[in-house]
Enzyme design. Structure first.
Site, PDB file in Angstrom:
ATOM      1  N   TYR A 147       1.464  -2.526 -12.004  1.00 35.50           N
ATOM      2  CA  TYR A 147       0.108  -2.691 -12.509  1.00 35.50           C
ATOM      3  C   TYR A 147      -0.029  -2.159 -13.939  1.00 35.50           C
ATOM      4  CZ  TYR A 147      -0.278  -3.538  -7.562  1.00 35.50           C
ATOM      5  OH  TYR A 147      -0.045  -4.024  -6.299  1.00 35.50           O
ATOM      6  N   GLY A 199       0.781  -1.228   0.000  1.00 29.33           N
ATOM      7  CA  GLY A 199       0.000   0.000   0.000  1.00 29.33           C
ATOM      8  C   GLY A 199       0.810   1.275   0.000  1.00 29.33           C
ATOM      9  N   ARG A 206      -5.003   0.901 -15.650  1.00 27.58           N
ATOM     10  CA  ARG A 206      -5.243   1.699 -14.430  1.00 27.58           C
ATOM     11  C   ARG A 206      -6.149   2.915 -14.625  1.00 27.58           C
ATOM     12  NH1 ARG A 206      -1.792   4.050 -11.395  1.00 27.58           N
ATOM     13  NH2 ARG A 206      -2.666   3.338  -9.443  1.00 27.58           N
ATOM     14  N   PRO A 233       5.428  -4.289  -0.191  1.00 23.83           N
ATOM     15  CA  PRO A 233       5.043  -3.319  -1.225  1.00 23.83           C
ATOM     16  C   PRO A 233       5.132  -3.890  -2.626  1.00 23.83           C
ATOM     17  CG  PRO A 233       7.267  -2.875  -0.431  1.00 23.83           C
ATOM     18  CD  PRO A 233       6.810  -4.121   0.256  1.00 23.83           C
ATOM     19  N   GLY A 234       4.294  -3.354  -3.496  1.00 19.37           N
ATOM     20  CA  GLY A 234       4.382  -3.680  -4.909  1.00 19.37           C
ATOM     21  C   GLY A 234       4.776  -2.412  -5.638  1.00 19.37           C
ATOM     22  N   ARG A 235       3.805  -1.498  -5.748  1.00 23.34           N
ATOM     23  CA  ARG A 235       4.015  -0.289  -6.565  1.00 23.34           C
ATOM     24  C   ARG A 235       5.201   0.542  -6.123  1.00 23.34           C
ATOM     25  NH1 ARG A 235      -0.737   1.950  -7.427  1.00 23.34           N
ATOM     26  NH2 ARG A 235      -1.651   0.256  -6.239  1.00 23.34           N
ATOM     27  N   TYR A 249      -9.365   2.522 -12.359  1.00 27.27           N
ATOM     28  CA  TYR A 249      -9.363   3.305 -11.116  1.00 27.27           C
ATOM     29  C   TYR A 249      -9.466   4.812 -11.338  1.00 27.27           C
ATOM     30  CZ  TYR A 249      -6.760  -0.948  -9.754  1.00 27.27           C
ATOM     31  OH  TYR A 249      -6.324  -2.218  -9.555  1.00 27.27           O
ATOM     32  N   CYS A 274     -11.909  -0.710 -29.776  1.00 33.12           N
ATOM     33  CA  CYS A 274     -13.268  -0.457 -30.193  1.00 33.12           C
ATOM     34  C   CYS A 274     -14.132  -0.426 -28.944  1.00 33.12           C
ATOM     35  CB  CYS A 274     -13.712  -1.563 -31.147  1.00 33.12           C
ATOM     36  SG  CYS A 274     -15.196  -1.103 -32.002  1.00 33.12           S
ATOM     37  N   GLU A 275     -14.008   0.662 -28.229  1.00 31.64           N
ATOM     38  CA  GLU A 275     -14.733   0.840 -26.965  1.00 31.64           C
ATOM     39  C   GLU A 275     -14.549   2.287 -26.544  1.00 31.64           C
ATOM     40  OE1 GLU A 275     -14.917  -2.286 -24.353  1.00 31.64           O
ATOM     41  OE2 GLU A 275     -15.374  -1.040 -22.612  1.00 31.64           O
TER      42      GLU A 275
HETATM   43  C1  LIG Z   1      -1.607  -5.956  -3.907  1.00 29.08           C
HETATM   44  C2  LIG Z   1      -1.094  -6.337  -2.589  1.00 29.08           C
HETATM   45  C3  LIG Z   1       0.069  -5.736  -2.100  1.00 29.08           C
HETATM   46  C4  LIG Z   1       0.781  -4.644  -2.819  1.00 29.08           C
HETATM   47  O1  LIG Z   1       0.063  -3.470  -2.888  1.00 29.08           O
HETATM   48  P1  LIG Z   1       0.812  -2.165  -3.431  1.00 29.08           P
HETATM   49  O2  LIG Z   1      -0.230  -1.108  -3.387  1.00 29.08           O
HETATM   50  O3  LIG Z   1       1.298  -2.451  -4.795  1.00 29.08           O
HETATM   51  O4  LIG Z   1       1.938  -1.903  -2.492  1.00 29.08           O
HETATM   52  C5  LIG Z   1       0.566  -6.209  -0.913  1.00 29.08           C
HETATM   53  N1  LIG Z   1      -0.043  -7.196  -0.223  1.00 29.08           N
HETATM   54  C6  LIG Z   1      -1.166  -7.772  -0.645  1.00 29.08           C
HETATM   55  C7  LIG Z   1      -1.771  -8.869   0.130  1.00 29.08           C
HETATM   56  C8  LIG Z   1      -1.730  -7.352  -1.839  1.00 29.08           C
HETATM   57  O5  LIG Z   1      -2.864  -7.930  -2.247  1.00 29.08           O
END
Ligand SMILES: *Cc1c(COP(=O)(O)O)cnc(C)c1O
Length: 410
Positions: free
Chosen positions: A368, A217, A297, A259-261, A301, A332-333
């Site tokens: 993403y 997050g 995205r 973290p991902g993003r 979102y 086509c949307e």
């Molecule tokens: C998607 C997700 C994340 C990563 O979220 P980010 O917003 O990219 O940091 C971490 N943990 C879980 C369980 C998730 O589903």
């Protein structure tokens, strides 16, 4: 941030070699982002945000561990060198499919359990299996309703942790950690609330555990007006929670984040080409060769991405425009747009001197982006290119139409 790969000559080289549209990642930015998180004892990359195995390898070499949410992601992690029978991979899900259950048991991959049903399924086949429980903190937060992962409107996590504990004991599973993830986009008030919910849960359960995870997050400044997350603040809040839990349970606790993003978003860009500029009544549309089949995205979102233009090589032959335009894709949307608000209404961006044939760079798409792409409108997946040690390397080639159709051949 991506200045190194945004030089005109680089864009010309890439578009000439690989055609448009294409993704480019800068490896150094990924390394820098992971380094910023070094205070946290374990950084576990949420690979769903960017799952190319070449990127995963870079992340592994930086010392991070990995989260997998499907059997495909487990395979990606293994191919990228993350180890079985260890803490390298954690499988997080709200369900077990037959194959994923088999795999986590075979390789003793710790599971972050998101439902009571999963406890039963795993417990029956693999007693003593190391598990986490993902607790729904009963409130949520996210940059959008679709990324809110807590509270009664979210499908995620276990609502009643005491019930979960009873089941864990019944099936003799080995509880090693507690996990909470409320959604994407940090806000300190919510963070405090989550860490307090975590303390409460840990005390209430009163089980010696090894780990707590603050989930993912962590946001990034997509908009120039937005600020970088104050990591120090974030760390302090969670370290305090960790100490409290550790003191209460009388055992050492390791603090994880997931973290991902934060790790990959800023490393990536999407390069596309302006194929048409048209006027419908009073509205201008800039139409690209890349749509929500590539970058979902904005449509999903209402996300904002910074967009810049690199003039194309044949500029002189095309009419130039100074316009406020809606940016759209080729699908086509009518909803195939890059300039949408969170509530779904159309907005415009200002352009100076743009023309057909110019390259449009959509920034901060390393998370993403490619991982959410589809074949909608039967458009093949586009290439991914990695910039590292001053060189460009193709890390996923463009899918061919033949490959796309081959699944249907019988
Ligand atoms: C998607 C997700 C994340 C990563 O979220 P980010 O917003 O990219 O940091 C971490 N943990 C879980 C369980 C998730 O589903």
């Amino acid at each position: 941030m991506n200045n190194i790969i945004l030089k005109k000559k680089h864009v010309f080289f890439l578009t000439k070699t690989y055609k448009t549209p294409l993704w480019v990642y800068n490896a150094e930015i990924i390394r820098q982002q992971i380094l910023k998180l070094k205070k946290f004892q374990i950084v576990r990359f949420a690979q769903k945000s960017c799952s190319n195995i070449h990127i995963l390898k870079i992340i592994r070499k930086c010392g991070a561990k990995i989260d997998a949410v499907s059997i495909g992601e487990i395979e990606r992690a293994l191919i990228s060198g993350f180890k079985t029978y260890s803490n390298d991979i954690v499988f997080t899900s709200d369900i077990f499919e037959k194959k994923s259950l088999k795999k986590v048991i075979k390789y003793k991959i710790p599971v972050n359990l998101g439902s009571l049903h999963m406890i039963k399924q795993l417990g029956e086949k693999s007693p003593k299996h190391p598990v986490w429980i993902r607790i729904n903190p009963k409130f949520g937060h996210g940059h959008h309703i679709k990324t809110n992962t807590g509270g009664e409107n979210s499908k995620h996590g276990i609502w009643n942790s005491i019930k979960a504990l009873k089941l864990l004991k019944k099936y003799n599973l080995n509880l090693i950690g507690l996990h909470m993830h409320i959604g994407s986009g940090v806000d300190y008030l919510h963070l405090k609330k989550v860490s307090q919910a975590m303390i409460k849960e840990a005390i209430n359960l009163n089980q010696k555990i090894n780990f707590i995870s603050a989930g993912g997050g962590l946001t990034i400044p997509y908009h120039e007006k937005e600020q970088e997350v104050n990591l120090n603040n974030y760390y302090k809040i969670w370290n305090k929670a960790k100490k409290k839990i550790s003191n209460f349970l009388q055992c050492p606790i390791t603090l994880e984040i997931e973290p991902g993003r934060f790790i990959t978003a800023q490393s990536g860009i999407l390069i596309s080409k302006i194929c048409s500029i048209k006027k419908n009544q009073k509205k201008y549309f800039v139409i690209l060769d890349s749509g929500f089949n590539d970058l979902l995205r904005p449509v999903l979102y209402g996300s904002y991405h910074k967009i810049t233009v690199i003039p194309g090589p044949k500029h002189i032959f095309h009419k130039k425009y100074n316009i406020d335009a809606i940016i759209s894709g080729p699908l086509c949307e009518s909803g195939d747009l890059f300039t949408v608000t969170k509530t779904g209404s159309l907005i415009t961006r200002k352009f100076q001197n743009i023309a057909c044939g110019d390259y449009l760079i959509i920034h901060d798409t390393g998370a993403y982006g490619a991982s959410m792409s589809s074949n909608y409108n039967s458009r093949p997946l586009i290439p991914e290119i990695l910039y590292d040690h001053k060189k460009f390397k193709l890390i996923r080639r463009r899918q061919t139409i033949q490959e796309m159709l081959s699944l249907e051949n019988n």
